[in-house]
Design a protein around this motif. Structure first.
Motif, PDB file in Angstrom:
ATOM      1  N   ASN A  15     -15.576  10.118  57.037  1.00  0.00           N
ATOM      2  CA  ASN A  15     -14.320  10.705  57.484  1.00  0.00           C
ATOM      3  C   ASN A  15     -14.109  10.588  58.991  1.00  0.00           C
ATOM      4  OD1 ASN A  15     -13.489  11.500  54.914  1.00  0.00           O
ATOM      5  ND2 ASN A  15     -14.587  13.440  55.053  1.00  0.00           N
ATOM      6  N   SER A  16     -15.066  10.012  59.695  1.00  0.00           N
ATOM      7  CA  SER A  16     -14.971   9.953  61.156  1.00  0.00           C
ATOM      8  C   SER A  16     -14.044   8.836  61.632  1.00  0.00           C
ATOM      9  CB  SER A  16     -16.361   9.753  61.777  1.00  0.00           C
ATOM     10  OG  SER A  16     -16.816   8.426  61.583  1.00  0.00           O
ATOM     11  N   HIS A  17     -13.489   9.036  62.792  1.00  0.00           N
ATOM     12  CA  HIS A  17     -12.637   8.025  63.419  1.00  0.00           C
ATOM     13  C   HIS A  17     -13.437   6.763  63.724  1.00  0.00           C
ATOM     14  CE1 HIS A  17      -9.298   6.401  65.646  1.00  0.00           C
ATOM     15  NE2 HIS A  17     -10.064   6.236  66.704  1.00  0.00           N
ATOM     16  N   GLN A  20     -13.734   4.576  60.700  1.00  0.00           N
ATOM     17  CA  GLN A  20     -12.478   3.870  60.426  1.00  0.00           C
ATOM     18  C   GLN A  20     -12.371   2.616  61.295  1.00  0.00           C
ATOM     19  OE1 GLN A  20     -10.839   5.109  57.799  1.00  0.00           O
ATOM     20  NE2 GLN A  20     -12.320   6.768  57.835  1.00  0.00           N
TER      21      GLN A  20
END
Length: 94
Positions: A15-17, A20
């Motif tokens: 879920n981390s930037h 991504q």
């Protein structure tokens, strides 16, 4: 439902930037499935980025490109099925 600490850490990483960014960069650099089962008739576009060494066991390799492989959904599903059955899939990427 109880989520173990390694599973929780894996969820946080996914879920981390940063994940991504790394995932998108890997997808751009490796746009086709690596076809670990040698099943494809022709090239298949990447749909998932897979951690060769499982994220829950090796969180320190979460963003290391040598631990990432581009897969189509069919290959990724097959690999996850094998892993859920307790089988190692690392040899598919040697």
């Amino acid at each position: 439902m109880y989520i173990s600490s390694p599973q929780k850490q894996a969820i946080e990483i996914r879920n981390s930037h940063l994940w991504q960014i790394v995932r998108n960069a890997h997808r751009l650099a490796n746009p086709l499935c690596v076809d670990p089962f040698y099943d494809h008739v022709g090239p298949e576009p990447v749909e998932s980025i897979h951690h060769v060494k499982p994220l829950k066991d090796y969180p320190e390799l979460a963003f290391v490109s040598t631990n990432l492989r581009s897969l189509c959904d069919a290959c990724h599903s097959r690999i996850e099925q094998l892993e859920r059955a307790g089988k190692s899939t690392q040899n598919l990427f040697d």
